[in-house]
Design an enzyme around this catalytic site. Structure first.
Site, PDB file in Angstrom:
ATOM      1  CB  CYS A  28      -0.381   0.327   1.308  1.00  0.00           C
ATOM      2  SG  CYS A  28      -1.559  -1.407   1.644  1.00  0.00           S
TER       3      CYS A  28
ATOM      4  CG  HIS B  64      -6.200   2.046   0.168  1.00  0.00           C
ATOM      5  ND1 HIS B  64      -4.713   2.610  -0.521  1.00  0.00           N
ATOM      6  CD2 HIS B  64      -6.111   0.574   0.784  1.00  0.00           C
ATOM      7  CE1 HIS B  64      -3.719   1.740   0.538  1.00  0.00           C
ATOM      8  NE2 HIS B  64      -4.286   0.667   0.719  1.00  0.00           N
TER       9      HIS B  64
END
Lengths: 129, 388
Positions: free
Chosen positions: B84, B334
Site C-alpha cells: 500500500c 484506497h
C-alpha cells in the site's frame, strides 16, 4: 493458489512436527526464537540455530473473528484468528472449533494442525486447553 | 543538493471503475499532472510508477514502460512495489533522484485496478502484503491483522471501538465536496458500530473501500523550476522511510508502528522540522486504528493518546491538527498503488489553496504525508512546505 504442490521447506517441516506433537522453533545462541525457515537471526545476526521444543501451551494475546475471508477460507467463516505467545515465539493460528466469542486474550491454547473446510489445505491452529 | 518542488498534480476520480485499465487510469492522472505543470513533455526524464497487484488483477507485470508509453513518453520507467506504500516509495525514489542531480523532471505516481475482480479475490490479493507462510496460511486477512493491532492497542492503552468510529465519521465528513472521493457522504458513529462485521472489532465502516484510481505528480528540481520559470509554490522538503518485521508475531509490539516512527524522524530531520511545525497531515487510515497509530508515529500525539484525537475534535477540520482533510483512505478511497501519491497530491492542493477543504487551513505552511505498506512493515513519510 491451491494448485501449488511443492512443499515449503522449513515451514512444512514445522507443521509436520506440530501435527506429530513435536513442535519446535529455531533458537539463536542469544535466545531469540523464530519459525523456520531462517538463515540468520533478524534480531542479532547470529547464523547458528538450534531446534528447541515448542512449549506445549501458549497464551492468546490478541484475537479477531473473521467474517469476510479470502476465497481459500470462504467456507470457514466465521472463524477466530489469534496471536498466541509460546515463550520466545508468537504464532498466528486459527481456532475454528471454538465459538469465536469465547476466545479472549489470556486463553491457554495448544498448537495443532487443522484443515481448511474450503480447500482441505492444512494450517496452523490452536486448541483451547 | 538541489531542492525538490511540485510542479503539477493530477488525480482520477476514485471509485468503482472495473472496466478501466491501469494504463488508462494512470494516463488520465499523469496527463492531468503534466497539464497542471505546463512543462513540455520532452523535458520529462523518468517515470516512477507505484502499483501493487496488477499481476493478480490484470495479469500484467512490467508496468513501468507500459505506463510511460501511456503518458506518451519514451523515457526510463520503473515500477515500484511496496504494497500500500508503493507510490509513496516511488515518490521517495523520485525525490532522491532529483536531489542527486540525476534528473530535473520526473513523473511519479501510481494506479490500481481492483474492482475487476471479486471482493473475495481482492481480499486475497491484499493479503499477499502479509507473510504468506506465517500469517496468510492461517487465515489472517488484512482487516483481521489491523483488528489484532486494535485489540492490542486497547489492551495496552485503553480506548474503545466507539473511539475508532469517530475517525471514520470525521474522514467521511471531510470527503464531502471532494470530487475525487469515492464516498462523498457523511456517516454516524452508530452506523459504524452497527455496520457489517469484517474482522471484529472492525466493521465495514472502519475499513477503507476497494477502489480503482490513479494519482500522479510532476516533480522538478529547484534549479529547473527557476531556470524555466515554472510556478512551484510547494516543495517536498523531507523524506523518510522505515521498515519492520513482516509478521505481526515477530514484532516487539503490534500496538505501535516503529517503521512509521523511523520514517517520520528521518523526514523531519531531513526538512529541519518537527511535529510541532505540522499544520496538517494526510495519513494512511486503511482501517480506523491505522490513523491512531499514524498520529502517534508522526509525533503529533503521545503514545497511547492518538485514540482520543478524533472524539475530541482535535484532528477535525476545525481542530488544531486537521488530519485527512481529503477524506483519507477511508472515504476518498484506497487504490492501493496510487494512495501514497494521492496523499502528496491532496497535501499539495491543501497548501496551494486549491483544495475543497483549503479554507480549513488557510495559513498552513507545513504538511506531512504518511503512507504505510502492509501492516506497516514498510512506511514512508514526506514533509511538504509552501512558499507564499
Amino acid at each position: 493458489m491451491t494448485e501449488d504442490t511443492a512443499r515449503d521447506e522449513g515451514y512444512d517441516d514445522f507443521l509436520d512436527a506440530v501435527a506429530d506433537g513435536d513442535g519446535y522453533y529455531l533458537a539463536c545462541p542469544n535466545g531469540h526464537g523464530w519459525l523456520p525457515p531462517r538463515r540468520v537471526c533478524p534480531e542479532c545476526g547470529a547464523r547458528e540455530f538450534s531446534d528447541r521444543p515448542l512449549s506445549a501451551t501458549g497464551t492468546v494475546t490478541a484475537v479477531s473473528t473473521v467474517h469476510v475471508a479470502a476465497p481459500q477460507f470462504a467456507d470457514d467463516t466465521p472463524y477466530a484468528v489469534a496471536l498466541a505467545e509460546f515463550g520466545p515465539v508468537v504464532l498466528t493460528g486459527q481456532l475454528p472449533s471454538h465459538a469465536p466469542e469465547d476466545v479472549t486474550p489470556g486463553l491457554t491454547v495448544a498448537p495443532t494442525v487443522l484443515e481448511s473446510d474450503t480447500t482441505g489445505d492444512r494450517l496452523l491452529g490452536f486448541d483451547p486447553v | 543538493m538541489t531542492g525538490v518542488r511540485v510542479a503539477g498534480v493530477g488525480l482520477t476520480e476514485f471509485g468503482v471503475h472495473p472496466e478501466r485499465t491501469t494504463r488508462d487510469l494512470f494516463a488520465e492522472a499523469g496527463l492531468a499532472a503534466l497539464d497542471d505543470a505546463a512543462i513540455p513533455r520532452d523535458d520529462v526524464e523518468a517515470v516512477l510508477y507505484g502499483n501493487f497487484m496488477s499481476e493478480l488483477s490484470e495479469r500484467q507485470g512490467h508496468s513501468g514502460p507500459l505506463m510511460a508509453e501511456a503518458l506518451g513518453l519514451s523515457v526510463p520507467a520503473t515500477r515500484v512495489e511496496s504494497a500500500c506504500a508503493s507510490s509513496g516509495m516511488a515518490a521517495r525514489l523520485a525525490v532522491r533522484q532529483l536531489r542527486a542531480g540525476e534528473a530535473d523532471v520526473v513523473v511519479v505516481g501510481g494506479a490500481e485496478r481492483m474492482h475487476n475482480v471479486s471482493t473475495a479475490r481482492a481480499t486475497e490479493a491484499l493479503a499477499i502484503a502479509a507473510d504468506a507462510l506465517y500469517e496468510v496460511s492461517a487465515g489472517l486477512t488484512f482487516p483481521a491483522a489491523y483488528a489484532l493491532m486494535a485489540e492490542r492497542y486497547f489492551q495496552e492503552y485503553g480506548g474503545t471501538h466507539e473511539d475508532l468510529a469517530h475517525i471514520a465519521v470525521k474522514n467521511h465528513a471531510n470527503a464531502v465536496g471532494n470530487d475525487y472521493a469515492q464516498f462523498q457522504r457523511e456517516i454516524s458513529v452508530a452506523e459504524v458500530l452497527d455496520a457489517q462485521p469484517i474482522a471484529t472489532p472492525l466493521t465495514l465502516l472502519d475499513s477503507c473501500p476497494i477502489t480503482d484510481g490513479a494519482a500522479a505528480l510532476v516533480l522538478v528540481s529547484e534549479d529547473y523550476a527557476a531556470d524555466h520559470d515554472v510556478a512551484t509554490p510547494v516543495a517536498i522538503t523531507g523524506s523518510g522511510q522505515g521498515g519492520d518485521r513482516m509478521a505481526l508475531g515477530d514484532r516487539d509490539s503490534i500496538a505501535r508502528t516503529p517503521a512509521a516512527t523511523a520514517a517520520a524522524e528521518e523526514a523531519y530531520a531531513d526538512a529541519g522540522r518537527g511535529p510541532a511545525d505540522v499544520d496538517l497531515a494526510e495519513v494512511h487510515d486503511c482501517f480506523t486504528i491505522a490513523e491512531v497509530l499514524a498520529l502517534e508515529s508522526l509525533g503529533l500525539f503521545e503514545e497511547g493518546t492518538g485514540i482520543d484525537a478524533a472524539p475530541a475534535g482535535v484532528t477535525g477540520p476545525d481542530g488544531d491538527r486537521p488530519v485527512n482533510l481529503s477524506g483519507g483512505l477511508k472515504a476518498k478511497g484506497h487504490p492501493v498503488g496510487a494512495t501514497g501519491a494521492s496523499q502528496l497530491v491532496e497535501a499539495t492542493r491543501l497548501l496551494r489553496g486549491d483544495h475543497h477543504n483549503a479554507d480549513a487551513v488557510p495559513d498552513a505552511e507545513v504538511a506531512v504525508t504518511h503512507n504505510a505498506g502492509g501492516t506497516v512493515a514498510s512506511a514512508v513519510v514526506h514533509v511538504l512546505e509552501v512558499t507564499r
